[in-house]
Design a protein around this motif. Structure first.
Motif, mmCIF file in Angstrom:
data_model
loop_
_atom_site.group_PDB
_atom_site.id
_atom_site.type_symbol
_atom_site.label_atom_id
_atom_site.label_comp_id
_atom_site.label_asym_id
_atom_site.label_seq_id
_atom_site.Cartn_x
_atom_site.Cartn_y
_atom_site.Cartn_z
ATOM 1 N N ARG A 39 -71.937 -9.044 6.302
ATOM 2 C CA ARG A 39 -71.950 -8.062 5.215
ATOM 3 C C ARG A 39 -70.532 -7.855 4.677
ATOM 4 O O ARG A 39 -70.320 -7.791 3.468
ATOM 5 C CB ARG A 39 -72.543 -6.734 5.682
ATOM 6 C CG ARG A 39 -72.631 -5.694 4.575
ATOM 7 C CD ARG A 39 -73.297 -4.425 5.058
ATOM 8 N NE ARG A 39 -74.693 -4.626 5.386
ATOM 9 C CZ ARG A 39 -75.677 -4.666 4.465
ATOM 10 N NH1 ARG A 39 -75.409 -4.527 3.195
ATOM 11 N NH2 ARG A 39 -76.925 -4.828 4.845
ATOM 12 N N THR A 40 -69.559 -7.774 5.551
ATOM 13 C CA THR A 40 -68.164 -7.613 5.140
ATOM 14 C C THR A 40 -67.697 -8.830 4.351
ATOM 15 O O THR A 40 -67.031 -8.692 3.323
ATOM 16 C CB THR A 40 -67.263 -7.402 6.379
ATOM 17 O OG1 THR A 40 -67.683 -6.208 7.037
ATOM 18 C CG2 THR A 40 -65.805 -7.294 6.001
ATOM 19 N N GLU A 41 -68.050 -10.010 4.834
ATOM 20 C CA GLU A 41 -67.668 -11.247 4.143
ATOM 21 C C GLU A 41 -68.283 -11.305 2.741
ATOM 22 O O GLU A 41 -67.604 -11.651 1.776
ATOM 23 C CB GLU A 41 -68.139 -12.443 4.971
ATOM 24 C CG GLU A 41 -67.769 -13.779 4.386
ATOM 25 C CD GLU A 41 -68.266 -14.907 5.268
ATOM 26 O OE1 GLU A 41 -67.475 -15.818 5.520
ATOM 27 O OE2 GLU A 41 -69.442 -14.869 5.709
ATOM 28 N N ALA A 43 -69.255 -8.755 0.898
ATOM 29 C CA ALA A 43 -68.614 -7.726 0.076
ATOM 30 C C ALA A 43 -67.249 -8.201 -0.421
ATOM 31 O O ALA A 43 -66.875 -7.940 -1.568
ATOM 32 C CB ALA A 43 -68.476 -6.430 0.864
ATOM 33 N N THR A 44 -66.519 -8.911 0.422
ATOM 34 C CA THR A 44 -65.205 -9.418 0.043
ATOM 35 C C THR A 44 -65.306 -10.405 -1.119
ATOM 36 O O THR A 44 -64.475 -10.400 -2.028
ATOM 37 C CB THR A 44 -64.527 -10.102 1.255
ATOM 38 O OG1 THR A 44 -64.370 -9.132 2.285
ATOM 39 C CG2 THR A 44 -63.191 -10.690 0.884
ATOM 40 N N TRP A 45 -66.318 -11.250 -1.092
ATOM 41 C CA TRP A 45 -66.471 -12.304 -2.092
ATOM 42 C C TRP A 45 -67.526 -12.006 -3.149
ATOM 43 O O TRP A 45 -67.875 -12.870 -3.951
ATOM 44 C CB TRP A 45 -66.815 -13.616 -1.386
ATOM 45 C CG TRP A 45 -65.663 -14.115 -0.583
ATOM 46 C CD1 TRP A 45 -65.457 -13.946 0.752
ATOM 47 C CD2 TRP A 45 -64.536 -14.819 -1.087
ATOM 48 N NE1 TRP A 45 -64.275 -14.516 1.113
ATOM 49 C CE2 TRP A 45 -63.685 -15.063 0.007
ATOM 50 C CE3 TRP A 45 -64.160 -15.264 -2.348
ATOM 51 C CZ2 TRP A 45 -62.490 -15.741 -0.129
ATOM 52 C CZ3 TRP A 45 -62.967 -15.950 -2.476
ATOM 53 C CH2 TRP A 45 -62.140 -16.169 -1.381
ATOM 54 N N GLU A 46 -68.022 -10.774 -3.196
ATOM 55 C CA GLU A 46 -69.127 -10.437 -4.100
ATOM 56 C C GLU A 46 -68.801 -10.721 -5.563
ATOM 57 O O GLU A 46 -69.600 -11.306 -6.288
ATOM 58 C CB GLU A 46 -69.531 -8.973 -3.932
ATOM 59 C CG GLU A 46 -70.710 -8.588 -4.818
ATOM 60 C CD GLU A 46 -71.188 -7.174 -4.578
ATOM 61 O OE1 GLU A 46 -72.237 -6.832 -5.131
ATOM 62 O OE2 GLU A 46 -70.518 -6.408 -3.850
ATOM 63 N N LYS A 47 -67.622 -10.323 -6.025
ATOM 64 C CA LYS A 47 -67.281 -10.519 -7.435
ATOM 65 C C LYS A 47 -67.267 -12.001 -7.783
ATOM 66 O O LYS A 47 -67.807 -12.422 -8.809
ATOM 67 C CB LYS A 47 -65.942 -9.881 -7.771
ATOM 68 C CG LYS A 47 -65.590 -10.065 -9.264
ATOM 69 C CD LYS A 47 -64.456 -9.214 -9.691
ATOM 70 C CE LYS A 47 -64.104 -9.318 -11.152
ATOM 71 N NZ LYS A 47 -64.806 -10.243 -12.012
#
Length: 56
Positions: A39-41, A43-47
């Motif tokens: 989930r963190t990964e 969120a980091t690359w979501e954009k």
């Protein structure tokens, strides 16, 4: 015997059992930690990931 008991409790349910059922506190903790990391990964690359979408 605890695994057999868990299996017996899940086999008679109407709702589908999960494909992978982690057993024991350590198993649940490991799966939750893995999912939190994914989930963190994401969120980091979501954009970056969303910027690849085709225009409708």
């Amino acid at each position: 015997m605890r695994v057999a008991s868990a299996y017996a409790r899940t086999s008679g349910r109407r709702s589908p059992t999960p494909l992978r059922l982690p057993l024991g506190g350590d198993g649940v903790d490991a799966v939750v930690a893995h999912l939190d990391a994914r989930r963190t990964e994401i969120a980091t690359w979501e954009k970056v990931a969303r910027d690849t979408a085709f225009d409708a």
